[in-house]
Design an enzyme around this catalytic site. Sequence first.
Site, PDB file in Angstrom:
ATOM      1  N   SER A 141       0.849  -1.185   0.000  1.00 35.67           N
ATOM      2  CA  SER A 141       0.000   0.000   0.000  1.00 35.67           C
ATOM      3  C   SER A 141       0.886   1.237   0.000  1.00 35.67           C
ATOM      4  CB  SER A 141      -0.907   0.010   1.235  1.00 35.67           C
ATOM      5  OG  SER A 141      -1.533   1.268   1.412  1.00 35.67           O
ATOM      6  N   TYR A 154      -1.730  -1.137  10.487  1.00 34.55           N
ATOM      7  CA  TYR A 154      -1.907  -1.393   9.060  1.00 34.55           C
ATOM      8  C   TYR A 154      -0.703  -0.877   8.281  1.00 34.55           C
ATOM      9  CZ  TYR A 154      -3.788  -1.060   4.319  1.00 34.55           C
ATOM     10  OH  TYR A 154      -3.982  -1.173   2.958  1.00 34.55           O
TER      11      TYR A 154
END
Length: 255
Positions: A141, A154
Amino acid sequence: MKKPACILITGASGSIGGALAREYAAPGVTLILHGRNQALLDALAVECEQRGASARVFGFDVRDTARLQAWARQVSAEMPLDLVIANAGMNIDIGAQGQGERWEDVEALLDTNVRAVLALVDAVLPVMRARRSGQIALVSSLAAYFGLPVTPSYCASKAAIKAYGEGLRGWLATEGIRVNVVMPGYVESPMCESMPGPKPFQVTAARAASLIRLGLQKNQARISFPFPLNLGTWFLAVLPAGVSTRIVRWLGYGG
């Protein structure tokens, strides 16, 4: 570089995974689709077969790494995997009131986003190395560039996958195995919508899948998009950390 004829995708019942399956579905292509939502997987398989592909679905939780590895080894033994896309993932945040992440949720996230990815690669790599061909795409990401205060675990998990993929690429390049790190920004999905903070330059899952496929065809080391957000997050990584922290708080990610 030949087009992949046998493709394994984890997290195919999610938005990006499902879009990738549709992107690759074509006559002569075999899709091995994993996910946790069996109903969505079955519907996806029907859609992919209508496009001419052959689809096999498998529903289980990747946190069961023993089952994950046994499954991946069996699939690898039965058919040559041209492309493995490690896409299964989850997200958590600190909560609307900044109460913090629950430890049990952090454990589940790390097991899903990091441990399962490494376990999958460990299972499929021996056959690829033996035949000196194959491609592995690891979905990280843009959040890997700088830790956002609202989603620290995350961001940490995606940073781990970024570093792991870059290391694998350098190691395996001389063996004919391509490794690519996929770094999307905000992609329309239930998981994205549940994330706190603004979502600039959000793209559709279909657009993300198209960009990922193009990047894999070109064997790009990092497949990162969209460009404006990619540039911005990269700058967060190279600026002094104190400056970057003030910027992300000003942008609305302060927790």
